[in-house]
Design a protein around this motif. Sequence first.
Motif, mmCIF file in Angstrom:
data_model
loop_
_atom_site.group_PDB
_atom_site.id
_atom_site.type_symbol
_atom_site.label_atom_id
_atom_site.label_comp_id
_atom_site.label_asym_id
_atom_site.label_seq_id
_atom_site.Cartn_x
_atom_site.Cartn_y
_atom_site.Cartn_z
ATOM 1 N N VAL A 127 10.561 -3.457 -15.131
ATOM 2 C CA VAL A 127 11.622 -4.396 -15.497
ATOM 3 C C VAL A 127 12.972 -3.753 -15.184
ATOM 4 O O VAL A 127 13.160 -2.565 -15.438
ATOM 5 N N THR A 128 13.905 -4.536 -14.635
ATOM 6 C CA THR A 128 15.261 -4.041 -14.401
ATOM 7 C C THR A 128 16.259 -4.978 -15.061
ATOM 8 O O THR A 128 15.923 -6.108 -15.436
ATOM 9 N N THR A 129 17.474 -4.495 -15.206
ATOM 10 C CA THR A 129 18.580 -5.351 -15.623
ATOM 11 C C THR A 129 19.753 -5.079 -14.690
ATOM 12 O O THR A 129 19.648 -4.249 -13.791
ATOM 13 N N HIS A 130 20.853 -5.761 -14.910
ATOM 14 C CA HIS A 130 22.007 -5.666 -14.013
ATOM 15 C C HIS A 130 23.238 -5.280 -14.821
ATOM 16 O O HIS A 130 23.362 -5.629 -16.007
ATOM 17 N N ILE A 131 24.155 -4.568 -14.172
ATOM 18 C CA ILE A 131 25.345 -4.084 -14.892
ATOM 19 C C ILE A 131 26.184 -5.235 -15.463
ATOM 20 O O ILE A 131 26.922 -5.045 -16.432
ATOM 21 N N GLY A 132 26.054 -6.427 -14.890
ATOM 22 C CA GLY A 132 26.835 -7.560 -15.383
ATOM 23 C C GLY A 132 26.139 -8.377 -16.443
ATOM 24 O O GLY A 132 26.702 -9.362 -16.946
ATOM 25 N N MET A 133 24.913 -7.987 -16.819
ATOM 26 C CA MET A 133 24.164 -8.748 -17.824
ATOM 27 C C MET A 133 24.460 -8.260 -19.232
ATOM 28 O O MET A 133 24.856 -7.114 -19.446
ATOM 29 N N ALA A 165 26.971 -7.814 -25.813
ATOM 30 C CA ALA A 165 27.526 -6.606 -25.184
ATOM 31 C C ALA A 165 26.984 -6.459 -23.768
ATOM 32 O O ALA A 165 25.790 -6.653 -23.525
ATOM 33 N N LEU A 166 27.879 -6.136 -22.818
ATOM 34 C CA LEU A 166 27.452 -5.908 -21.441
ATOM 35 C C LEU A 166 26.671 -4.601 -21.328
ATOM 36 O O LEU A 166 27.037 -3.592 -21.961
#
Length: 451
Positions: A146-152, A199-200
């Motif tokens: 699983v990944t996430t993004h800096i803007g999420m 929170a980002l």
Amino acid sequence: MTLQIADLNELIETIDGLLARKDLVALTEQLTPLTTSDIVDVLERLNLRERAIIHRLLSKDRALEVFEMLPPALQSDLLTGLQDADVSTLFAELDPDDRLWLLDEVPAVLAARLLRGLPEKERLLTAGLLGYKQGSVGRRMTPEFVTTHIGMTAAESIDRVRARLKDAETVYTIPVLDDSRHVAGVVSLRDLLGEDPDALVETFMQPVYTAEATDEAEKVARMCTDLRLLALPIVDSESRLLGMLTIDDAVRILEHEESEDAARQGGSEPLNRPYLSTPVVTLVRSRVVWLLVLAVGATLTVQVLSAFEATLAEVTVLALFVPLLIGTGGNTGNQAATTVTRSLALGDVRPRDILLVLSRELRTGALLGMLLGLIGFGIAGIVFSPEIGLVIGLTLLAICTVAAAVGGAMPLVARAIHVDPAVFSNPFITTFVDATGLIIYFVIAHAILHL
């Protein structure tokens, strides 16, 4: 609770009897209350045919759990005793990185057939890992993560985790990617759950350690365990995320490598399977090559003895100490080699440190030689004569010094020329120290006894 050894042996005898009588109903009743690890212990002690019968009696879910826990070599054996439909199901249910362990064990024809039987998505994931060379961490990483993004936000990231819970191998360490799929940092599942939902991610992500897919698997696994990481992102040469090395796979790699080193340092090839399930022919094959190599090396020792035959005939007492001296030299050299090989694996030393290692081992060997030499001088001097005692004492000093230096240097030389230090060190040390030690012995004897 896992069975004790005595209970396990009694269970094996019961299962053997039921298999002999072909009482499958009673056999199923015996297997039902056992834990998965108990069944694995049982299978490791049975032959190929019996293993296949037991596995077929398990429920589908239990059969998969057991299969995943078996060593790859036994998985390969088991596949040959199962029906094609069973084989395809078991192979498809494995994680892609676990399939690679199994594919490394099975014959090429069977490997191709197993790959063809996979669903297209799973086949592509597995084929991607197969593209990396043997021994690289790319073959051991999982492409299911699983990944996430800096803007999420934290809430959006948690939603991504929930969506991948069924197919992701790990969700506890989550790489944070930028727009170019570069790894900008990592967050843990604990971080996501503990932060404000709005929170980002980039405001609370942590610095990240990464490794390239082409890096040596053992080196990366050591890094993962040393840093106490649950998972380590694996990237390409441009730092784009490719997969994750999980802590359980890191431990598995290290166990495999250390078992291999231990076997080779002991003069045999690794079995890669439990001892009791290893055929005798395989045991012989794992040892015979090393015995032949050492036997050929021993001919050099025979040649040295024959060259000093006249000396032995003149002072026969010298022959009594030959086993002691070459045995002490071999043990000293192997101690040094084992220590340095372990230090190489841990990254404590590198081939360029050879002069430092030589210096330390020369001093260590000299101190050991002095201690053993004093004891040898005292005993041999009292039992035989002071001159014989002096020969033995000085020989022990010289042999221990030389053996420690050679033993310490050989693993570094092996690593520098891209040879497994465990393979290269011990046969060379045994041959070199035996022959050199005898030459040192007889030269000192000639000088002191005026032969």
